[in-house]
Motif scaffolding. Sequence first.
Motif, short mmCIF file in Angstrom:
data_model
loop_
_atom_site.label_atom_id
_atom_site.label_comp_id
_atom_site.label_asym_id
_atom_site.label_seq_id
_atom_site.Cartn_x
_atom_site.Cartn_y
_atom_site.Cartn_z
N SER A 1 12.26 -2.38 -4.59
CA SER A 1 11.26 -1.20 -4.39
C SER A 1 12.01 -0.62 -3.05
O SER A 1 11.93 0.85 -3.17
CB SER A 1 9.71 -1.81 -3.54
N PHE B 1 7.47 -5.70 -9.57
CA PHE B 1 6.30 -6.36 -9.39
C PHE B 1 5.81 -7.34 -10.61
O PHE B 1 5.53 -8.55 -10.26
CB PHE B 1 5.16 -5.61 -9.04
N ASP C 1 4.97 -11.65 -5.86
CA ASP C 1 4.69 -11.28 -4.34
C ASP C 1 5.91 -10.77 -3.52
O ASP C 1 6.05 -10.47 -2.64
CB ASP C 1 4.15 -12.61 -3.64
N GLU D 1 8.07 -8.88 -4.24
CA GLU D 1 8.40 -7.22 -4.31
C GLU D 1 7.10 -6.58 -3.54
O GLU D 1 6.89 -5.49 -3.71
CB GLU D 1 8.58 -6.96 -5.61
N LYS D 2 6.00 -7.53 -2.97
CA LYS D 2 4.92 -6.72 -2.68
C LYS D 2 5.19 -6.23 -1.40
O LYS D 2 5.69 -6.74 -0.41
CB LYS D 2 3.84 -7.71 -2.27
N THR E 1 3.94 -3.07 2.09
CA THR E 1 3.00 -2.56 2.73
C THR E 1 2.32 -1.54 1.78
O THR E 1 2.92 -0.83 1.42
CB THR E 1 3.27 -2.19 4.07
N TYR F 1 3.88 2.05 -0.12
CA TYR F 1 3.33 2.87 -1.48
C TYR F 1 2.82 4.27 -1.35
O TYR F 1 2.92 5.22 -2.39
CB TYR F 1 2.39 1.84 -2.10
#
Length: 364
Positions: free
Chosen positions: A91, A259, A264, A266-267, A269, A273
């Motif tokens: 990401s 994702f 998770d 690649e999760k 804040t 986003y």
Amino acid sequence: MPNLRDHAVLHFIVLIWGFTAILGKLITIPAVELVFYRTLIASIALGLIITRRRRSFRMSIASGLKILGTGMLISAHWILFFASVNISTVSVCLAGMATATLWTSILDPLITGRKVKGFEINIGLVIILGLYVVFRFEFNHFWGILLALISAMLAALFTVINSKLIKKHDHSIITFYEMAGACIGSALFFPFYTQYFVKSHTLHLVPDNAIDWLYIGILAIICTVYAYTVAVKLMNKFSPFAINLTVNLEPVYGIVLAFIIFGDAEKMTAGFYFGTLIILAAVLAYPYLDKYFAEKRGSWKMVVLLAAIVFNESGLFPIYIHWVSYLGLLLVLISPELYQGATKRRKARKAAEEPNLETVKVNR
């Protein structure tokens, strides 16, 4: 002019490129060795395809050297791209790559000599804003973002160069020589790479997992031979700026895929986003700005941008106030052009509805 099918193909190519970051995360060998294999397999596959189609490889020495040199730029771009994926996340890397539009708006006028368009400056400012938000919330991934930014600059550079080469040479021949140049560039980098960047001073050419060979094959054949050949061909119909704007959707496709695949890990804040959303808004605004563009000076908008950053860095307001201010700034940066476009459409419709006085007079 590109039609609907051309736009659909371009978006499919961008989806494939978004998947390359996923493959880079899955493959166990380092970035430099990965780029070497990718370009070696791609150049061999392209050579076989061109030979089967009985096309000539011939071109002038000057043109060949220019295309091989462009391939070395592509090699550097991919090495930095995969290195960014490895030291941060998919990401983060893809968010940094979205700045290719900003780099194109700077490099294209310098290389081609065309006049700078005001709305490109404004979109560049929006992208800077989105990138700032990403940095603000993901500063722990500083080096990953930095490598992605340099990679994006190189991507913009070879895109502009390719837009000139495609006017003189066949797209498949360009891709073949560029892949060969990228392979040569990676191999030439090996001694410096092993001396200063590898602790063991040896290359890691054998993957740890057998399935890596399948991933490398997909990366080379589908994500490289097919995707880049079609992308170079599309440069006959799209401007470099339009192509890189669509490529800005790569983070969206890639982040969603990451994702789904990595969960998770690649999760990110919410701020990350949100910053990516600002960049996406610039992409979606482009068709309107391109069609109803009017030259404007963007200096006052830079002042507004800096003022908003200072406001949000003051720390005097809750986070949701910061986000509202960013949304407001986004509207300030793009609304004049959108309003002007809407005004032009209204005037055009009104003019079309008004009776032609000369025709009325003749009929009477």
